[in-house]
Write a protein that holds these residues in place. Structure first.
Motif, short mmCIF file in Angstrom:
data_model
loop_
_atom_site.label_atom_id
_atom_site.label_comp_id
_atom_site.label_asym_id
_atom_site.label_seq_id
_atom_site.Cartn_x
_atom_site.Cartn_y
_atom_site.Cartn_z
N CYS A 3 37.77 33.67 41.39
CA CYS A 3 37.97 33.82 40.02
C CYS A 3 38.84 32.68 39.57
CB CYS A 3 38.27 35.02 39.55
SG CYS A 3 36.93 36.34 39.98
N HIS A 4 40.16 32.66 39.92
CA HIS A 4 41.04 31.67 39.31
C HIS A 4 41.08 30.28 39.54
CE1 HIS A 4 43.42 35.05 37.43
NE2 HIS A 4 43.38 35.79 38.62
N ALA B 299 39.12 34.37 33.70
CA ALA B 299 40.45 34.31 34.64
C ALA B 299 41.25 32.96 34.32
CB ALA B 299 40.16 34.35 35.99
N MET C 264 39.69 41.51 35.23
CA MET C 264 40.62 41.59 36.36
C MET C 264 40.36 42.86 37.03
SD MET C 264 42.98 39.91 37.90
CE MET C 264 44.18 40.62 39.23
#
Length: 142
Positions: free
Chosen positions: A74-75, A82, A116
Motif C-alpha cells: 500500500c505505502h 496510504a 489502514m
C-alpha cells in the motif's frame, strides 16, 4: 454400406472430440500456473521461502524488513490513500499530530479517507516492529 459410413463418421467425430480435450504438457503447465495459489506459506524455521523471518524469541525484524513484507503493497503506491514512502508532503501531514498518533494508527488501524488495517495485517509483528516500520517510512520520506 450406408450403415458403415454412419459408424465411421461417428467414430471420427468421437476421436476429433476427444483430441480437442487432450492437452499437451506445455498447455497443461500453462493452465496449472494460471490456477496455482498466489502466495506461499512459510513456516517458522523454513528458510526456503525467501527472506528469513525472526523465530519466536529471535531477533526483532527491522523497520525495513517489516515495510518490505507488510507495508510496501500500500505505502509503495499510495493504495487507499496510504502515504507513499518518499512523499515528504504526505508524511508531513500524517506526522503533524505527533508520532504517538501515527504509531497508534499503525498498530490499531485507522479508517478515515482510506483504510489502514491494524498492524498493516502483520499480526506476527510486535508493536515495536510496527513502530520501527513507521520510523523507516518517515525517515525515508524527509
Amino acid at each position: 454400406m450406408n450403415q458403415m459410413v454412419k459408424k465411421l463418421i461417428v467414430v471420427v467425430a468421437l476421436m476429433a472430440g476427444m483430441s480437442a480435450w487432450a492437452l499437451t504438457d506445455k498447455q497443461r503447465a500453462e493452465v496449472e500456473s494460471r490456477i496455482s495459489a498466489e502466495g506461499q506459506v512459510c513456516l517458522q524455521g523454513d528458510n526456503s521461502c525467501g527472506s528469513a523471518m525472526a523465530a519466536a524469541g529471535g531477533e526483532p525484524k527491522s523497520g525495513k524488513q517489516v515495510y518490505e513484507s507488510s507495508c510496501q503493497g500500500c505505502h509503495g503506491v499510495g493504495a487507499g490513500g496510504a502515504p507513499k514512502l518518499g512523499d515528504k508532503a504526505d508524511w508531513a501531514e500524517r506526522t503533524k499530530k505527533g508520532m504517538d498518533q501515527v504509531y497508534a494508527n499503525a498498530i490499531n488501524g485507522f479508517s478515515n479517507i482510506g483504510m489502514m488495517p491494524a498492524k498493516g495485517l502483520c499480526m506476527s509483528c510486535s508493536d515495536e516492529e510496527v513502530n520501527a516500520a513507521v520510523d523507516y517510512m518517515v525517515e525515508n520520506s524527509k
